[in-house]
Enzyme design. Sequence first.
Site, mmCIF file in Angstrom:
data_model
loop_
_atom_site.group_PDB
_atom_site.id
_atom_site.type_symbol
_atom_site.label_atom_id
_atom_site.label_comp_id
_atom_site.label_asym_id
_atom_site.label_seq_id
_atom_site.Cartn_x
_atom_site.Cartn_y
_atom_site.Cartn_z
ATOM 1 N N ARG A 119 -14.229 3.947 9.602
ATOM 2 C CA ARG A 119 -14.074 2.774 10.452
ATOM 3 C C ARG A 119 -12.668 2.798 11.059
ATOM 4 O O ARG A 119 -11.742 3.375 10.477
ATOM 5 C CB ARG A 119 -14.313 1.482 9.670
ATOM 6 C CG ARG A 119 -13.428 1.268 8.460
ATOM 7 C CD ARG A 119 -13.719 -0.062 7.801
ATOM 8 N NE ARG A 119 -12.829 -0.325 6.671
ATOM 9 C CZ ARG A 119 -12.551 -1.541 6.222
ATOM 10 N NH1 ARG A 119 -13.091 -2.607 6.806
ATOM 11 N NH2 ARG A 119 -11.750 -1.719 5.187
ATOM 12 N N TRP A 154 -9.144 1.858 11.825
ATOM 13 C CA TRP A 154 -8.056 1.015 11.342
ATOM 14 C C TRP A 154 -7.193 0.529 12.513
ATOM 15 O O TRP A 154 -6.687 -0.587 12.499
ATOM 16 C CB TRP A 154 -7.218 1.799 10.334
ATOM 17 C CG TRP A 154 -6.177 0.979 9.624
ATOM 18 C CD1 TRP A 154 -6.014 -0.372 9.669
ATOM 19 C CD2 TRP A 154 -5.158 1.470 8.754
ATOM 20 N NE1 TRP A 154 -4.943 -0.751 8.885
ATOM 21 C CE2 TRP A 154 -4.406 0.361 8.311
ATOM 22 C CE3 TRP A 154 -4.803 2.747 8.304
ATOM 23 C CZ2 TRP A 154 -3.322 0.491 7.446
ATOM 24 C CZ3 TRP A 154 -3.731 2.869 7.440
ATOM 25 C CH2 TRP A 154 -3.004 1.756 7.017
ATOM 26 N N ASP A 209 -12.228 3.337 2.587
ATOM 27 C CA ASP A 209 -11.133 3.906 3.389
ATOM 28 C C ASP A 209 -10.342 4.941 2.594
ATOM 29 O O ASP A 209 -9.112 5.005 2.685
ATOM 30 C CB ASP A 209 -10.166 2.802 3.850
ATOM 31 C CG ASP A 209 -10.856 1.669 4.591
ATOM 32 O OD1 ASP A 209 -11.948 1.895 5.138
ATOM 33 O OD2 ASP A 209 -10.296 0.561 4.619
ATOM 34 N N THR A 222 0.836 -1.201 0.000
ATOM 35 C CA THR A 222 0.000 0.000 0.000
ATOM 36 C C THR A 222 0.868 1.247 0.000
ATOM 37 O O THR A 222 0.614 2.207 -0.741
ATOM 38 C CB THR A 222 -0.929 0.006 1.226
ATOM 39 O OG1 THR A 222 -1.741 -1.167 1.214
ATOM 40 C CG2 THR A 222 -1.825 1.226 1.232
ATOM 41 N N GLN A 235 -6.225 -1.865 -2.595
ATOM 42 C CA GLN A 235 -5.415 -0.718 -2.158
ATOM 43 C C GLN A 235 -4.630 -0.132 -3.326
ATOM 44 O O GLN A 235 -3.798 -0.811 -3.934
ATOM 45 C CB GLN A 235 -4.446 -1.134 -1.049
ATOM 46 C CG GLN A 235 -5.113 -1.646 0.208
ATOM 47 C CD GLN A 235 -5.145 -3.158 0.253
ATOM 48 O OE1 GLN A 235 -5.447 -3.811 -0.746
ATOM 49 N NE2 GLN A 235 -4.850 -3.722 1.418
ATOM 50 N N GLN A 284 -10.163 2.571 -3.581
ATOM 51 C CA GLN A 284 -9.772 2.226 -2.219
ATOM 52 C C GLN A 284 -8.416 2.863 -1.904
ATOM 53 O O GLN A 284 -7.478 2.775 -2.681
ATOM 54 C CB GLN A 284 -9.673 0.706 -2.050
ATOM 55 C CG GLN A 284 -9.294 0.271 -0.633
ATOM 56 C CD GLN A 284 -9.429 -1.225 -0.424
ATOM 57 O OE1 GLN A 284 -10.101 -1.922 -1.190
ATOM 58 N NE2 GLN A 284 -8.812 -1.732 0.626
ATOM 59 N N ASP A 285 -8.362 3.548 -0.742
ATOM 60 C CA ASP A 285 -7.117 4.151 -0.253
ATOM 61 C C ASP A 285 -6.599 5.263 -1.158
ATOM 62 O O ASP A 285 -5.407 5.324 -1.477
ATOM 63 C CB ASP A 285 -6.030 3.081 -0.082
ATOM 64 C CG ASP A 285 -6.338 2.092 1.034
ATOM 65 O OD1 ASP A 285 -7.392 2.239 1.669
ATOM 66 O OD2 ASP A 285 -5.530 1.188 1.246
#
Length: 541
Positions: free
Chosen positions: A447, A449, A379, A305, A335, A357-358
């Site tokens: 959320r 992590w 996220d 990531t 990711q 995502q990310d």
Amino acid sequence: MDSLVILAILMITSNFLVVQIVSITASCSQTPYPQVCNHYITNNLLSTLDVREQGFAFRGLALKVTMDQAIEAHRLVSSAVHLKSLYNERAKLAWDDCLELYEDTIDKLNRSMSANNALDANTWLSASIANQQTCQNGFSDLNIPNSHLQSSFPNFYKLSTDLPMLLSNSLAIHKASSTSSSSSAMHFSKQVRGRRLLLKSDDGFPEWVSASDRKLLQSSVGPKPADIVVAQDGSGNYKSITEAVAAAKESSGSGTRRVVIYVKAGVYKENVEVKKTMKKLMFVGDGMDATIVTGNKNAQDGSTTFRSATFGVSGDGFIAQDMTFENTAGPQKHQAVALRSGADHSVFYRCSFKGYQDTLYVYSQRQFYRDCDIYGTVDFIFGDAAAILQNCNIYVRKPMSNQINTVTAQSRKDPNENTGIIIHNCRITAAPDLRAVQGSFRTYLGRPWQKYSRTVIMKSNLDGLIAPQGWFPWNGSSALDTLYYGEYMNTGAGAATGGRVKWPGFRVITSAVEAGKFTVGNFLAGDEWIPGTGVPFEAGL
């Protein structure tokens, strides 16, 4: 020397060491990991022959043993990187991440040991904790089991377990020893040169942005006074951003002078890294969706990531304006970071961040985002920085059919870290691809992590796509009583808090004093628990 004199010296030395060990034990008992504290600090004390000449300073001793273990861990990682067999080809990517992250941790610990400002030291120790977690995450990203590390690299495995605990202890000791100085430092930071921070009549930039930088930031899009020009048509100094960064490093000297790189309109398909040695670099483009830096690295195709970022920046004092950073890997690749910032005092103004995502990795240290657009699904604003997004548009995209959307995933691992994601005066709404089908997907504000995840959303407009519960768990009941999630005076169809989660760590903030801890003047100065005494809350917001 007379034997009685020698005996007396030995007795005095022995008594001194006993007193110090008792003192260490008492002090270590107040840390998060007392056994680790006792083990490393006591061993260090016993092996230090000139301890009486050094004097006994518990904070300094804690930082010293932490530094010693960080140096040893870096040595072990450096040795591992050169081995031919590292489980598989992908494993070297994780080890390479760790090598950079341990180098940065040593730098942050050095700076913390000599810091005059308690708030700076807190920031650098917090960033060091993020580095250790990220090193471990790289192996997880690439499906390298802990059992392999434990059996093949036992010394590194032990240090990778102990060092985060030593860092947490050092942070706790530092915070306990600097409470009064932190308060006075915070007061000073709000009075620098007599300027107010983010009052309604101000220009909206934090105090570390110089007058000359403000003029650049406030200018309209178009040609800028630049040291280096990047243009794909050959009309500039270079055709690629990577070449321009290399040239900037050569021309910046010691990093005391701001280097401005003007990137003309175009789509630049490259992955860019601005290393920590490249300080005070500024990028200026021709506007969102005009100057675009794009890539598609992702976890599914074998990147960590951390390394998937299209644009990664670590050099302090970084500024970007009027640009788009994107990762086009798509939701099915999981990711895939568009931009990663671990740059202290970094500012992003009128920039767009596009991914799934990310998308936006607010990795570590102090960051400010103003008038930006952020697009993503899962996220997509995440990391362990002290980051504030102000006056931004946050667009939730259509995810894969089996996914839910989560706007944030903050990764504060230690309660003493001065980190969190603050969303202030922004709008959270559906992107065009989600708008027509948003009833088919659930969208949450965030959320947790990590155990002490902290996110605050205040005075923002939340559209009806936000699920009534507001927030989503990471893994069962993990972190639900230790996180800090807050909402304050939000508006819009998704802002009603009656159906919100009942977690112990979630709160609807009703106090202006409580919300005031998360303004730019307070939170980015590093003292997130004390509201500003010099700036009225309403003006600060």
